[in-house]
Design a protein around this motif. Structure first.
Motif, PDB file in Angstrom:
ATOM      1  N   LYS A 600       0.771  -1.228  -0.012  1.00 40.97           N
ATOM      2  CA  LYS A 600      -0.103  -0.071   0.079  1.00 40.97           C
ATOM      3  C   LYS A 600       0.701   1.270   0.014  1.00 40.97           C
ATOM      4  O   LYS A 600       0.532   2.251  -0.804  1.00 40.97           O
ATOM      5  N   VAL A 601       1.942   1.229   0.642  1.00 44.38           N
ATOM      6  CA  VAL A 601       2.747   2.434   0.973  1.00 44.38           C
ATOM      7  C   VAL A 601       3.460   2.632  -0.426  1.00 44.38           C
ATOM      8  O   VAL A 601       4.188   3.827  -0.619  1.00 44.38           O
ATOM      9  N   THR A 602       3.654   1.695  -1.290  1.00 45.46           N
ATOM     10  CA  THR A 602       4.600   1.949  -2.477  1.00 45.46           C
ATOM     11  C   THR A 602       3.524   1.846  -3.769  1.00 45.46           C
ATOM     12  O   THR A 602       3.782   1.681  -4.804  1.00 45.46           O
ATOM     13  N   SER A 609       2.433   1.207  -9.013  1.00 42.81           N
ATOM     14  CA  SER A 609       3.652   1.738  -9.967  1.00 42.81           C
ATOM     15  C   SER A 609       5.087   0.899  -9.909  1.00 42.81           C
ATOM     16  O   SER A 609       5.453   0.981  -8.664  1.00 42.81           O
ATOM     17  N   PRO A 610       5.210   0.160 -10.871  1.00 45.47           N
ATOM     18  CA  PRO A 610       6.536  -0.682 -10.890  1.00 45.47           C
ATOM     19  C   PRO A 610       7.883   0.214 -10.275  1.00 45.47           C
ATOM     20  O   PRO A 610       8.897  -0.211  -9.603  1.00 45.47           O
ATOM     21  N   VAL A 611       7.694   1.453 -10.766  1.00 43.85           N
ATOM     22  CA  VAL A 611       8.892   2.366 -10.421  1.00 43.85           C
ATOM     23  C   VAL A 611       9.045   2.657  -8.992  1.00 43.85           C
ATOM     24  O   VAL A 611       9.882   2.490  -8.234  1.00 43.85           O
ATOM     25  N   LEU A 612       7.867   2.981  -8.436  1.00 42.16           N
ATOM     26  CA  LEU A 612       7.861   3.359  -6.751  1.00 42.16           C
ATOM     27  C   LEU A 612       8.234   2.077  -5.985  1.00 42.16           C
ATOM     28  O   LEU A 612       8.876   2.132  -5.158  1.00 42.16           O
ATOM     29  N   ARG A 613       7.681   0.779  -6.628  1.00 45.55           N
ATOM     30  CA  ARG A 613       8.099  -0.130  -5.707  1.00 45.55           C
ATOM     31  C   ARG A 613       9.338  -0.739  -6.142  1.00 45.55           C
ATOM     32  O   ARG A 613       9.900  -1.304  -5.065  1.00 45.55           O
ATOM     33  N   GLY A 614       9.716  -0.670  -7.187  1.00 44.93           N
ATOM     34  CA  GLY A 614      11.190  -1.144  -7.627  1.00 44.93           C
ATOM     35  C   GLY A 614      11.907  -0.227  -6.692  1.00 44.93           C
ATOM     36  O   GLY A 614      13.262  -0.716  -6.194  1.00 44.93           O
ATOM     37  N   GLY A 635       5.610  12.380 -14.910  1.00 46.86           N
ATOM     38  CA  GLY A 635       5.095  11.119 -14.310  1.00 46.86           C
ATOM     39  C   GLY A 635       3.835  10.414 -15.386  1.00 46.86           C
ATOM     40  O   GLY A 635       3.731  10.921 -16.271  1.00 46.86           O
ATOM     41  N   ILE A 636       3.517   9.430 -14.717  1.00 47.07           N
ATOM     42  CA  ILE A 636       2.732   8.532 -15.439  1.00 47.07           C
ATOM     43  C   ILE A 636       0.967   8.573 -14.874  1.00 47.07           C
ATOM     44  O   ILE A 636       0.954   8.628 -13.537  1.00 47.07           O
ATOM     45  N   GLU A 637       0.125   9.142 -15.609  1.00 47.69           N
ATOM     46  CA  GLU A 637      -1.125   9.563 -15.168  1.00 47.69           C
ATOM     47  C   GLU A 637      -1.982   8.093 -14.946  1.00 47.69           C
ATOM     48  O   GLU A 637      -1.673   7.312 -15.814  1.00 47.69           O
ATOM     49  N   PRO A 638      -2.587   8.047 -13.919  1.00 49.30           N
ATOM     50  CA  PRO A 638      -3.346   6.519 -13.673  1.00 49.30           C
ATOM     51  C   PRO A 638      -4.194   6.319 -14.865  1.00 49.30           C
ATOM     52  O   PRO A 638      -5.085   7.530 -15.177  1.00 49.30           O
TER      53      PRO A 638
END
Length: 797
Positions: A600-602, A609-614, A635-638
């Motif tokens: 959740k926090v990622t 977002s694979p970027v945030l989690r990675g 950034g990437i728009e949802p």
């Protein structure tokens, strides 16, 4: 200049000279000036890029292994030597004050009170990931003002001379709750507005001889308003209830305190179906609150009909049957409370009878302070309090300014209590109290006791630690180990788990985003609480049983309660208590990567977002935080419509060589975690607001789908070294090959948190020593904590 020029000329300056300056770096003009922080950091970056094999880049000829080792050694020696000289003079750690949590805990222990205090103080600034690091713990004028305010509040809570509160110890029935009684007694169909035939009364409850059955979540109906809390303090609350019409399934009931401005959760429990359960807990109430019982997933039947449309008599949906609630408190074993003696010393008291009645703030006093020698009592009391507050014996005349302040008040005609308050207030706002006293070099026995205590309990040393410091025995390795073990076994170490894990894994950001209610209708408060509790319980389990740190990557068990097990689709788990649950073979769960809290926090509230989690995996688990993205990269728009996958949207970020060099390391861990949604649920398809079939899922026997099944998830990827994985299971097996790096990264985080200083270049060898010692003894988490405490980094400023 270290002898590194030949290596740089042969392998580096072609791209990093005055003409090309790739990455903005001109090595041909770079001098060696370690006293300049920017210059020092640049050389460390060069060292790291060459040491990791990232430079020269793969397309360039590789340096001979011997040449590379020689270059790194030549650069490491002067860099480490410079920093060690600085540490010898100034220490690793700057002068550090107590953070908000440590201040509150210390004042609580010092005065024996439980009044919340940290909300009074300004937010602390985390550095290197933790709010214990000295760089972020500076002073400001606002903080001084707030410390004075907090000290006054603490002393008001401690110095209690009132009569013992009458208190309450009573069992209450919802049958007597006014709003519920009125609803039950009003005949069905009674018009509240005679001109409106649709205003007929609906009975919302059922009543038996022993209970009231509730089918609503409305707090205004189930608030226990007949119970008036007499004053602030600790209360024991007991209740009896059960789930009703749930086809044998339990329901979770939540107990809140509500003052009409703020509703806060006190506790929760699972109520079994059709058989009452008694549940007891203690909680602090501020005297302005009433108690509210609530339960989600009631009020709607299988057909989707609402209790308001059907009425209680005909309603076939689930509800809760409440037999009674008991409230007892304020709980105090002695009166006046022990906090009075902790604040003022062992001063005689005179109990006041009706004829001697005195008042303060409109309330009658029950006692009066009666010191035989006022000035001597002031002097003795302030010296004793200052020594405890400063966490060491006082130096000669160190208490004199505080005693003089109180004595001046006596000379001005003020009474003993007021004079003592002035002295105590000054002590609680003094640098000796607010700062941790540490000097360059090896720490003194009292400094070691304080550092160990704040590391493992987030509060001041207890009496046993202070005795070990007074004798000097705490500096002996065996005694230090025994004291560390004692604190780890103490309930006080729960603060270490909460405060360290909450920052190490960013669990404090659990409320940073709110999941989209349409895409994630199953998300609720109990799930959020369970997310954080699972990760803390998992860390505690590893710490208690000294399990290998590799369990953070992959484990064959999880710490679950009923709500989280339901979320993870693990059957057979009932009850609100978290316990160790073995995972079936092939389960995607296990290890913190698949904890709902981390997932959740990622993520944001809509998409992952694979970027945030990675980046999270690299920073928190591997200790290799990626550089920030260039400012020009957007950034990437949802995409909540479900038209494209996140993998497709990320493709453009890897088009350029500069982006690809980072994303080849960042993206793979994130892709492996794509099998989990923004609240940590396992998925094979994305959720969509517009495209796909309706989701087929139930929670607590109710249909909860509001979203549609979107495109399928692809959790495969390729690591930078060419190894591939097809899903999270494969990825964790590959990551286990880096468990040594995870151990080192965790060692660095523990040292940072415990010493109040980030890891410097010169500290790397010490971190390696801690990790190697831990690894040699089985890589257990408890072993790692002991190795940190025994290290020179921990025992020196």
């Amino acid at each position: 200049m270290p002898p590194v020029a030949p290596f740089l000329e042969q392998h580096c300056t072609e791209c990093h000279d005055g003409d090309v300056k790739k990455g903005g770096l001109d090595l041909s003009a770079l001098k060696f000036a370690p006293d300049d922080k920017k210059n020092f950091d640049t050389w460390v970056k060069v060292f790291d890029r060459v040491g990791k094999g990232e430079m020269p880049p793969a397309k360039k000829p590789r340096p001979e292994a011997g040449d590379q080792r020689q270059f790194l050694a030549a650069l490491k020696t002067p860099l480490s030597g410079y920093e060690r000289a600085q540490q010898a003079n100034n220490g690793r750690t700057l002068l550090r004050r107590l953070n908000r949590t440590e201040y509150e805990n210390t004042v609580h222990d010092l005065l024996g009170i439980s009044l919340p205090l940290k909300h009074i103080l300004p937010e602390d600034t985390p550095m290197h990931g933790f709010d214990t690091v000295a760089e972020g713990l500076r002073f400001s004028q606002l903080q001084i003002e707030k410390y004075l305010e907090a000290a006054d509040a603490a002393l008001d809570a401690a110095i209690v001379l009132s009569r013992r509160p009458e208190g309450i110890n009573k069992r209450y029935s919802y049958k007597d709750e006014p709003a519920i009684r009125k609803n039950l007694d009003t005949p069905p169909g009674t018009l509240s507005d005679k001109t409106n035939p649709k205003s007929g009364h609906r009975v919302m409850f059922r009543e038996t001889d022993k209970e009231v059955i509730m089918f609503t979540t409305g707090d205004y109906l189930v608030g226990l308003k007949q119970c008036r809390i007499p004053g602030p303090g600790l209360y024991r609350i007991r209740l009896s209830g059960n789930a009703f019409q749930t086809e044998g399934q339990p329901l979770t009931v939540m107990v809140y305190a509500n003052n009409y401005k703020l509703k806060r959760l006190l506790s929760y429990c699972e109520l079994p179906a059709d058989k009452p359960r008694e549940f007891e807990f203690t909680a602090r109430l501020d005297g302005t609150e009433h108690i509210v019982v609530n339960c989600d997933y009631v009020g709607r039947d299988k057909k989707g009909q609402n209790i308001y449309n059907v009425g209680a008599a005909e309603f076939q949906g689930s509800g809760i049957a409440m037999q009674w609630i008991e409230v007892e408190g304020p709980l105090a074993s002695e009166w006046p409370p022990a906090s009075l003696k902790k604040a003022l010393g062992d001063v005689p008291l005179k109990e006041l009878d009706e004829k001697q009645r005195k008042f303060r703030d409109g309330k009658p006093l029950g006692y009066e302070l009666a010191p035989q020698d006022v000035r001597q009592s002031v002097s003795t009391g302030l010296q004793s309090f200052a020594s405890r507050a400063f966490r060491r014996p006082l130096e000669a005349d160190e208490a004199a300014p505080y005693i003089a302040l109180a004595t001046q008040a006596l000379d001005a005609g003020r009474g003993f209590e007021e004079a003592m308050r002035l002295g105590l207030r000054a002590i609680l706002t003094s640098p000796a109290f607010l700062l941790l006293e540490e000097h360059p070099g090896r720490l003194s026995p009292y400094a070691v006791a304080s550092r160990l205590s704040y590391f493992l309990t987030s509060s001041m040393p207890d009496d046993e630690l202070m005795k070990a410091a007074a004798s000097g025995q705490i500096l002996k390795s065996a005694v230090l180990k025994a004291q560390t073990e004692r604190l780890l076994k103490s309930p006080r170490s729960a603060a270490f788990v909460t405060n360290f894990v909450g920052q190490w894994l960013e669990l404090r950001n659990i409320d940073a985003t709110a999941p989209d209610a349409k895409l994630y209708p199953e998300y609720d408060m109990l799930l959020k609480l369970g997310m954080v509790t699972e990760t803390e319980a998992f860390f505690s389990e590893l710490l208690k049983h000294n399990l290998p740190v590799a369990n953070f990557i992959q484990s064959d068990f999880a710490m679950l309660n009923n709500r989280l097990a339901e979320h993870y689709e693990v059957p057979g788990i009932s009850g609100e208590q978290f316990r160790r649950v073995s995972l079936p073979a092939g389960s995607p769960r296990g290890g913190v990567l698949t904890h709902a809290s981390v997932l959740k926090v990622t993520a944001n509230g809509t998409v992952t977002s694979p970027v945030l989690r990675g980046a999270w995996v690299m920073k928190h688990l591997l200790g290799q935080p990626p550089p920030p993205p260039p400012a020009s990269v957007g950034g990437i728009e949802p995409d909540t419509r479900g038209s494209t996958t996140i993998r497709e949207q990320l493709t453009k970020h890897r088009d350029s060589e500069s982006c690809a060099s980072c994303h080849k390391n960042i993206d793979p861990p994130g892709f492996a975690l794509e099998s989990f949604d923004v609240i940590g649920g396992y998925r094979e398809n994305y959720r969509s607001n517009e495209k796909g079939a309706n989701a087929k899922r139930k929670l607590r026997g109710q249909n909860i789908w509001q979203y549609k099944e979107g495109l399928p998830v692809d959790a495969s990827g390729e690591l930078a070294d060419g190894r591939t994985f097809k899903d999270i299971r494969d990825f964790k097996q590959l990551l286990l090959g880096q468990q040594d790096q995870v151990l080192r990264a965790l060692a660095g985080s523990l040292v940072t948190y415990g010493t109040g200083a980030g890891i410097q270049f010169a500290d790397r060898e010490a971190i390696d020593t801690i990790a190697n010692q831990t690894q040699a003894e089985g890589s257990g988490l408890r072993t790692l904590v002991h190795a940190v405490v025994q290290s020179p980094l921990f025992l020196s400023k």
